[in-house]
Design a protein around this motif. Structure first.
Motif, PDB file in Angstrom:
ATOM      1  N   HIS A  90      24.423  28.997  33.204  1.00 46.94           N
ATOM      2  CA  HIS A  90      24.046  30.429  33.527  1.00 46.94           C
ATOM      3  C   HIS A  90      22.850  30.852  32.562  1.00 46.94           C
ATOM      4  N   SER A  91      22.222  29.888  32.149  1.00 47.02           N
ATOM      5  CA  SER A  91      20.923  30.379  31.412  1.00 47.02           C
ATOM      6  C   SER A  91      19.716  30.620  32.426  1.00 47.02           C
ATOM      7  N   ILE A  92      18.817  31.554  31.909  1.00 49.78           N
ATOM      8  CA  ILE A  92      17.755  31.689  32.691  1.00 49.78           C
ATOM      9  C   ILE A  92      16.393  30.694  32.698  1.00 49.78           C
ATOM     10  N   ASN A  93      16.201  30.162  31.324  1.00 49.29           N
ATOM     11  CA  ASN A  93      14.960  29.600  31.104  1.00 49.29           C
ATOM     12  C   ASN A  93      15.177  28.017  30.589  1.00 49.29           C
ATOM     13  N   GLY A  94      16.200  27.331  31.420  1.00 50.43           N
ATOM     14  CA  GLY A  94      16.300  25.882  31.067  1.00 50.43           C
ATOM     15  C   GLY A  94      17.067  25.694  29.864  1.00 50.43           C
ATOM     16  N   GLN A  95      17.594  26.718  29.134  1.00 52.57           N
ATOM     17  CA  GLN A  95      18.037  26.357  27.829  1.00 52.57           C
ATOM     18  C   GLN A  95      19.195  25.258  27.734  1.00 52.57           C
ATOM     19  N   ALA A  96      19.860  24.995  28.999  1.00 58.76           N
ATOM     20  CA  ALA A  96      20.992  24.009  28.852  1.00 58.76           C
ATOM     21  C   ALA A  96      20.535  22.630  29.473  1.00 58.76           C
ATOM     22  N   ASP A 463      11.078  48.249  17.370  1.00 58.87           N
ATOM     23  CA  ASP A 463      12.001  47.434  16.585  1.00 58.87           C
ATOM     24  C   ASP A 463      13.103  46.881  17.674  1.00 58.87           C
ATOM     25  N   PHE A 464      12.597  45.549  18.068  1.00 59.33           N
ATOM     26  CA  PHE A 464      13.520  44.917  19.008  1.00 59.33           C
ATOM     27  C   PHE A 464      13.755  43.437  18.797  1.00 59.33           C
ATOM     28  N   LYS A 465      14.770  42.960  19.606  1.00 64.21           N
ATOM     29  CA  LYS A 465      14.921  41.410  19.536  1.00 64.21           C
ATOM     30  C   LYS A 465      15.158  41.092  21.049  1.00 64.21           C
ATOM     31  N   LEU A 466      14.714  39.752  21.379  1.00 67.15           N
ATOM     32  CA  LEU A 466      15.331  39.513  22.729  1.00 67.15           C
ATOM     33  C   LEU A 466      16.385  38.935  22.560  1.00 67.15           C
ATOM     34  N   TYR A 467      17.357  39.314  23.524  1.00 74.86           N
ATOM     35  CA  TYR A 467      18.804  38.683  23.507  1.00 74.86           C
ATOM     36  C   TYR A 467      18.810  37.526  24.785  1.00 74.86           C
ATOM     37  N   LEU A 468      19.361  36.297  24.456  1.00 75.27           N
ATOM     38  CA  LEU A 468      19.175  35.229  25.177  1.00 75.27           C
ATOM     39  C   LEU A 468      17.663  34.666  25.224  1.00 75.27           C
ATOM     40  N   PRO A 469      17.258  34.892  23.835  1.00 77.40           N
ATOM     41  CA  PRO A 469      15.750  34.541  23.620  1.00 77.40           C
ATOM     42  C   PRO A 469      15.330  33.517  24.207  1.00 77.40           C
ATOM     43  N   HIS A 470      13.982  33.491  24.533  1.00 75.88           N
ATOM     44  CA  HIS A 470      13.283  32.281  25.080  1.00 75.88           C
ATOM     45  C   HIS A 470      11.822  32.438  24.425  1.00 75.88           C
ATOM     46  N   TYR A 471      11.202  31.560  23.705  1.00 74.06           N
ATOM     47  CA  TYR A 471      10.127  31.221  23.352  1.00 74.06           C
ATOM     48  C   TYR A 471       9.616  29.739  23.243  1.00 74.06           C
ATOM     49  N   LYS A 472       8.379  29.617  23.523  1.00 73.53           N
ATOM     50  CA  LYS A 472       7.852  28.212  23.661  1.00 73.53           C
ATOM     51  C   LYS A 472       7.211  27.555  22.383  1.00 73.53           C
ATOM     52  N   SER A 473       6.618  28.655  21.283  1.00 73.92           N
ATOM     53  CA  SER A 473       6.170  28.097  20.111  1.00 73.92           C
ATOM     54  C   SER A 473       7.233  28.269  18.900  1.00 73.92           C
ATOM     55  N   GLN A 474       7.215  27.378  18.016  1.00 71.34           N
ATOM     56  CA  GLN A 474       8.047  27.672  16.785  1.00 71.34           C
ATOM     57  C   GLN A 474       7.369  28.710  15.771  1.00 71.34           C
TER      58      GLN A 474
END
Ligand code: FAD
Length: 515
Positions: A90-96, A463-474
């Protein structure tokens, strides 16, 4: 069939041929109690987001932790195999996903471990990391976990690897604050039990750890006794300030003198069938009276959603009294109140009906470019002004959740990231449903609208954070984890030094052991 598949790797040049030999040996050395499937791997190349697709080499359906450990150890011996636990995808961005790697279908272990445990007068359930929360609910008769997600077709290991948030989190914290012990298969293939006092780095690292340090095979979940019934109420506001004032007042009240569940959402002030007035009533017999909308209302309105638990033996008038005394303190538009009484289990499974409807109209299987964020109380009014009232004033084709949470209920020792400042922060969830078979390049547009919102938050210094975060670079991941990055990186070196696990999160690159 397996040999034929493996032979496809043994061709062309020496490097590939050597790798093919390696893979062949590795896979044949797996002496699983469960099964391995090299053919029907397509399911693991999909997720709920529908935005990415990466084919694995094989899907493993493990019998238990030993099979998982064996697969991880085999990947460690290989030059470049990775391993992804897949909960319910049920991830959105291929996390599994694991491109060319091994996907572990955790659902195969869903029935393992179930046991009710009593310790020091408290009740717990030992459940499999691959169990769905809805199955945990069914099995804990008269008892239930305290903290939920809105939708229960998610796995225990999948939500604990993120946080797990719903309308009970203001009181009990996220699901990651409601477990006391885990069994984890690390990226070295070790099977470890961990808790606050035993292997504590692994315990806190794995909670919110995006699957980076180990695969959770068992969790000990705190329980409470269940109520029979729930009074479920929605009230409507035209002013964001009144909505947040009341929501914050409710979440700050002590246990016993507030509702048991507090959430909220933004909706469009129109008759739009997906985004508008009709999304508010709780029962088909209820009608949204638009003449009751205050004349000062703008493009969007706000709905506070609350619920009170009670027992069948409670007198109806006592329930009414508690509800009315709380509602009496709130500033909602007086004739825009909706309420129903439902069984507790029905309340928890409320999104099943939404799922059935979305499956029937095709929007369940179409792409879902969702965006989830945590935003500090300091910035939520500006976010409302710039995003809800402007960018999203026509809605997102699905719910736009916004409700307050309390920092003190989140354990800072876990890997979960929340905003830096203040006791109150808000979850914002843009749960977009796209029409099926749309020719419109609408998905790309929605993804870029999400990016625009994230960019806006950065530009405005929110002041925010992504929840279920998705980033491409380290670099982006380092920014996300901020002062927790060093610990996150150290945990990776300790528990998954070759970066075998959860490659779909794109945080660490697999270390190629043969180069
Ligand atoms: C319809 C819907 C409703 C949702 N509602 C909520 C909500 O109310 N609240 C909320 O907080 N979230 C919600 N979510 C998000 C949900 O928490 C995430 O999708 C989460 O990833 C759980 O899904 P899953 O079990 O399918 O995990 P997957 O998507 O399969 O996996 C997620 C990540 O965790 C890893 N992983 C999976 N299992 C394990 C394990 N056992 N051990 C270690 N790592 C593992 C995977 O490798 C992957 O990186 C919702 C999602 C959907 C689609």
């Amino acid at each position: 069939m397996m040999i034929a598949y493996i032979e496809r790797f043994i061709h062309e040049n020496d490097t590939e041929s050597r790798q093919g030999d390696d893979l062949s040996n590795i896979c044949q050395s797996l002496d699983l109690q469960g099964t391995i499937d090299y053919v029907a791997t397509g399911i693991a190349a999909k997720d709920f987001g529908g935005l990415y697709s990466f084919n694995p080499l094989a899907i493993i359906r493990p019998a238990g932790a030993d099979d998982i450990a064996m697969a991880v150890k085999a990947a460690c011996r290989s030059p470049n195999l990775t391993v992804a636990a897949r909960g319910n995808g049920h991830s959105i961005n291929g996390q599994a996903m694991a491109e060319g790697g091994l996907v572990i279908d955790m659902r195969a272990t869903g029935e393992n471990h179930f046991k009710i445990v009593t310790m020091n007068g408290e009740m717990f359930a030992d459940v499999s990391g691959g169990a769905l929360w809805e199955d945990v609910l069914k099995r804990c008769v008269n008892l239930a976990p305290r903290s939920w997600t809105d939708y229960l077709g998610l796995t225990v290991g999948g939500t604990l690897s993120n946080a797990g948030v719903s309308g009970q989190a203001f009181r009990y914290g996220p699901q990651s604050s409601n477990v006391t012990e885990l069994d984890v298969v690390t990226g070295k293939g070790d099977i470890l039990t961990c808790s606050e006092t035993e292997n504590s780095e692994l315990f806190f690292g794995a909670l919110g750890g995006l699957g980076q340090f180990g695969i959770i095979t068992r969790a000990r979940v705190k329980l409470q006794s269940t109520p029979d019934m729930v009074r479920w109420i929605r009230v409507v506001y035209s002013e964001f300030e009144d909505f947040t004032h009341d929501a914050e007042w409710l979440v700050n009240r002590p246990d016993g003198v507030s509702f048991d569940y507090v959430e909220g959402f933004v909706f469009v002030n129109s008759d739009d069938p997906v985004n508008g007035w009709c999304t508010v009533p709780l029962d088909p017999s209820q009608r949204f009276d638009q003449t009751a909308i205050p004349p000062t209302a703008g493009y969007v309105l706000y709905c506070l959603e609350v619920a009170l638990h009670y027992q069948n033996s409670d007198h109806r008038s006592a329930v009414d009294m508690v509800v009315n005394s709380l509602l009496g303190r709130l500033r909602f538009a007086k004739d825009l109140k909706f309420q129903v009484d439902v069984a507790y289990v029905e309340f928890l499974l409320r999104l099943k009906r939404v799922e059935e409807h979305a499956r029937a109209n095709g929007t369940w299987d179409s792409p879902h470019p969702w965006l989830n964020m945590f935003i500090s109380k300091r910035d939520i009014a500006d976010f409302d002004r710039m995003v809800f009232k402007k960018l999203l004033k026509e809605g997102v084709g699905g719910p736009m959740l916004v409700y307050p949470l309390l920092r003190s209920k989140w354990d800072d020792r876990t890997s979960v990231m929340i905003p830096a400042e203040g006791e109150i922060f808000y979850i914002v969830a843009l749960l977009r449903f796209t029409p099926p078979y749309s020719k419109d390049p609408c998905v790309e547009k929605l993804v870029s609208q999400n990016q625009e919102i994230v960019q806006l938050c950065m530009k405005e210094g929110f002041d925010f954070k992504l929840y279920l975060p998705h980033y491409k670079s380290q670099e982006d991941w380092k920014r996300h984890f901020g002062n927790k990055w060093l610990r996150f990186d150290k945990n990776k070196a300790n528990f998954d030094p070759m970066a075998i696990l959860a490659p779909g999160q794109k945080i660490f690159k697999r270390i190629n052991s043969h180069s």
